[in-house]
Design a protein around this motif. Structure first.
Motif, PDB file in Angstrom:
ATOM      1  N   LEU A 214      -4.260  -3.585   0.856  1.00 44.65           N
ATOM      2  CA  LEU A 214      -4.201  -2.677  -0.291  1.00 44.65           C
ATOM      3  C   LEU A 214      -5.399  -1.734  -0.278  1.00 44.65           C
TER       4      LEU A 214
ATOM      5  N   ILE B  94       0.826  -1.206   0.000  1.00 50.18           N
ATOM      6  CA  ILE B  94       0.000   0.000   0.000  1.00 50.18           C
ATOM      7  C   ILE B  94       0.862   1.259   0.000  1.00 50.18           C
TER       8      ILE B  94
ATOM      9  N   TYR C 212       3.589   1.719  -1.784  1.00 56.85           N
ATOM     10  CA  TYR C 212       3.900   2.047  -3.172  1.00 56.85           C
ATOM     11  C   TYR C 212       2.666   2.602  -3.885  1.00 56.85           C
ATOM     12  N   GLN C 213       1.503   2.058  -3.572  1.00 51.87           N
ATOM     13  CA  GLN C 213       0.276   2.613  -4.151  1.00 51.87           C
ATOM     14  C   GLN C 213       0.155   4.097  -3.826  1.00 51.87           C
ATOM     15  N   LYS C 214       0.403   4.430  -2.570  1.00 47.60           N
ATOM     16  CA  LYS C 214       0.223   5.822  -2.153  1.00 47.60           C
ATOM     17  C   LYS C 214       1.359   6.721  -2.650  1.00 47.60           C
TER      18      LYS C 214
ATOM     19  N   ILE D 241       0.212  -6.913  -9.142  1.00 49.36           N
ATOM     20  CA  ILE D 241       0.566  -5.498  -9.082  1.00 49.36           C
ATOM     21  C   ILE D 241       2.076  -5.328  -9.132  1.00 49.36           C
TER      22      ILE D 241
ATOM     23  N   LEU E  40      -2.965   2.717 -11.905  1.00 50.04           N
ATOM     24  CA  LEU E  40      -4.258   2.545 -11.245  1.00 50.04           C
ATOM     25  C   LEU E  40      -4.977   1.316 -11.777  1.00 50.04           C
TER      26      LEU E  40
ATOM     27  N   PHE F 295      -3.757  -1.760  -9.999  1.00 49.57           N
ATOM     28  CA  PHE F 295      -4.199  -1.900  -8.613  1.00 49.57           C
ATOM     29  C   PHE F 295      -5.527  -2.644  -8.483  1.00 49.57           C
TER      30      PHE F 295
ATOM     31  N   LEU G  66     -10.503   3.507  -6.316  1.00 50.72           N
ATOM     32  CA  LEU G  66      -9.684   3.899  -7.458  1.00 50.72           C
ATOM     33  C   LEU G  66     -10.520   4.466  -8.592  1.00 50.72           C
TER      34      LEU G  66
END
Length: 593
Positions: free
Chosen positions: A179, A82, A84-86, A225, A215, A218, A185
């Motif tokens: 995640l 999470i 890396y997502q952010k 991912i 995105l 994700f 998203l």
């Protein structure tokens, strides 16, 4: 050079200004070879502070995620997926607000140092829809309430994602926080392209090929991912490397390194050129550095993609970290510094911490199709038919082969941009005059023209200038980048933003007379041809000439166009007509309003 004042030249500015434009080029080129642009020292502190703000902002925003822990415990939680997502969402937000690339003094933004949100929240500013004649509801070039609401909604949806808790468990990777819920998203995935259909400038400014594309990844499992993000990063490196397989890139290297504030030894700087100060084409040293960088971008990412950890992986990681630190150290004009910080983090996160997750770990064939489509079509199309696609989604970074333009304003007419166009900043000349006085302002404006002339395409633009105007002494010559930057609120090397569509928008507002403003438009070189297409446009009446220039001619000339000050051209006709017709068919839809 002082903390706030630019370096004074070694020649008399008043006498220098009395010369014809090509005679003004040489002394600045020679000075650049030893001193670079000569930016004030405070400029670099500005960018260092901005990079620190980007990093600290990401740390504190991400640390607020439930379950991660405080910033002081970052070593314990930075490997959570999470995170890396952010990081991606944070970087997208940083860019779309205007704090990333294309900001600050090195892009000639002084008062204020950013455009972006100061423009995109202001009614009446110029917007450029990509397909106004095709997509319903996108016609026009004036920003209205719909555009502002969409822009605010994009910002809000990014902030919502940054505030998200972990919801979906990551399974096999063994992390605990989870995640982002895929439902969260959807707003950003939908709103950013909708906004882009109203204004392509914002979609490009968000660096969508870097931060919006993930995105889609994700929506899949954590393992998928990681694999998809690895493929994206390798595609970025390989795309950049592929685009550097040309005759332009050594010119980029000589200009970029000679401008580095950390390269203080003038003797080494002079070695970047063939025979300083007589021959300012790139030397064998510059060419070797260029080819070495290309080899690194091809081979080392392949090692990272195929290796599963251990000493080989970490040697490759060290090489790529040094590679991007070197780019940061040169403070390249356009200053994509935060992007290089992001790539360094991404390399360590994906290929260091998750080295064991290889391409064969990909679970979803659907995602593989999406990844390949997104990562192959853009670069291939951008290299073969560059007039159809921005160099950003084409991943042609730093290649020296970009669409560009040069604008010639009859003296005094440039002021109409300030008088008739709604924007948040005055023209760069007006900003610089307020800071340093009129003479220094004009010198700095011409240094930007010199920067372009030290690249191959700059030779073509200057060589075409006598074909565009009767007497160059009657005109102020400006970088198309600056015109786009001050009118659109953002500029980052995307020459298509200051081609015909912007010309029409400006003319509707300013009403220039015939001959008052002439623009030279130069397209990128397609990979399969050793020439570039040009158009000379009168802002009031349209295209007055078009043809091709050979890359070989540009590579052989000095920045000041030794000889007669022109460059050979191939006017359209004969063998060119079929390709011209094909290009016109390809671009008809994009140009039509």
């Amino acid at each position: 050079m002082g903390l706030l004042a630019p370096r004074e030249p070694d020649f008399d500015i008043a006498e220098w200004r009395s010369r014809p434009i090509l005679e003004r080029i040489k002394p600045i080129v020679v000075d650049w070879g030893q001193n670079g642009f000569g930016s004030p020292g405070g400029v670099y502190f500005f960018y260092l502070f901005k990079m620190i703000a980007y990093i600290l902002g990401a740390l504190f925003v991400i640390a607020a995620t439930p379950g991660l822990g405080p910033v002081s415990d970052v070593a314990a939680w930075w490997t959570e997926p999470i995170v890396y997502q952010k990081v991606i969402v944070w970087t997208l937000l940083f860019e779309v607000l205007g704090f990333g690339c294309g900001s600050g003094p090195l892009t000639f933004r002084f008062l204020p140092p950013i455009g972006a949100l100061t423009y995109w929240l202001r009614p009446g500013t110029v917007r450029l829809p990509p397909w106004p004649g095709t997509v319903p509801g996108t016609r026009g070039d004036r920003r209205g309430a719909v555009d502002i609401v969409l822009y605010v909604a994009v910002i809000a949806s990014a902030v919502w994602l940054l505030s998200s808790p972990g919801a979906v468990q990551v399974g096999a990777l063994g992390n605990s926080v989870g995640l982002i819920d895929p439902v969260r998203l959807i707003p950003l995935m939908v709103l950013l392209p909708l906004l882009g259909l109203r204004d392509k400038t914002i979609f490009l400014a968000a660096r969508s090929e870097q931060y919006w594309v993930p995105l889609f990844f994700f929506l899949f499992s954590a393992t998928d991912i990681i694999v998809a993000l690895k493929l994206l990063m390798v595609a970025i490196w390989w795309g950049a490397a592929t685009s550097k397989l040309n005759r332009h890139f050594p010119f980029v290297v000589s200009v970029m390194i000679s401008n580095s504030p950390f390269m203080r030894v003038k003797r080494i700087k002079r070695k970047l050129f063939r025979d300083y100060p007589r021959d300012m084409r790139p030397s064998k040293l510059s060419a070797t550095a260029a080819h070495l960088g290309t080899v690194i971008e091809f081979t080392v990412p392949l090692v990272l993609l195929l290796s599963t950890g251990g000493p080989l992986t970490w040697v490759a990681l060290v090489i790529m970290v040094i590679f991007h630190l070197h780019i940061i150290s040169t403070f390249p004009l356009g200053v994509p510094l935060e992007w290089n910080v992001y790539v360094i983090f991404g390399a360590l996160f994906l290929f260091g911490n998750y080295a064991e997750v290889g391409v064969t770990s990909l679970e979803s064939p659907v995602l593989m199709v999406v990844v390949l489509a997104l990562l192959v079509i853009g670069p291939v199309l951008g290299n073969v038919k560059p007039h159809l696609i921005s160099f950003l989604p084409a991943m042609r970074y730093y290649a020296g082969n970009w669409a560009t333009s040069m604008w010639a304003f009859r003296k005094g007419s440039e002021q109409k941009l300030d008088q008739h166009i709604t924007k948040s900043a005055a023209t760069q000349k007006a900003q610089l005059t307020k800071l340093y006085g009129e003479e220094m302002a004009e010198l700095l404006m011409q240094k930007a023209v010199v920067f372009r002339s030290m690249h191959t395409h700059g030779r073509a633009l200057l060589g075409l200038l006598p074909r565009a105007v009767d007497d160059t002494r009657d005109y102020d010559v400006r970088e198309g980048e600056f015109v786009a930057g001050v009118v659109l609120g953002w500029n980052f090397g995307e020459g298509h933003l200051h081609h015909e569509q912007l010309i029409r928008a400006i003319q509707r507002r300013c009403g220039f007379e015939e001959g008052e403003v002439r623009v030279i438009l130069l397209e990128s070189q397609p990979m399969q041809h050793q020439r570039q297409h040009y158009r000379i446009v009168d802002v009031a009446t349209g295209v007055i000439e078009e043809g091709h220039v050979d890359v070989k001619d540009m590579c052989e000339r000095q920045p000041w166009l030794d000889g007669d000050g022109t460059i050979p051209v191939q006017p359209l006709g004969g063998r060119d007509s079929e390709q011209a017709a094909e290009r016109d068919r390809d671009t008809e839809r994009a140009r039509r309003e």
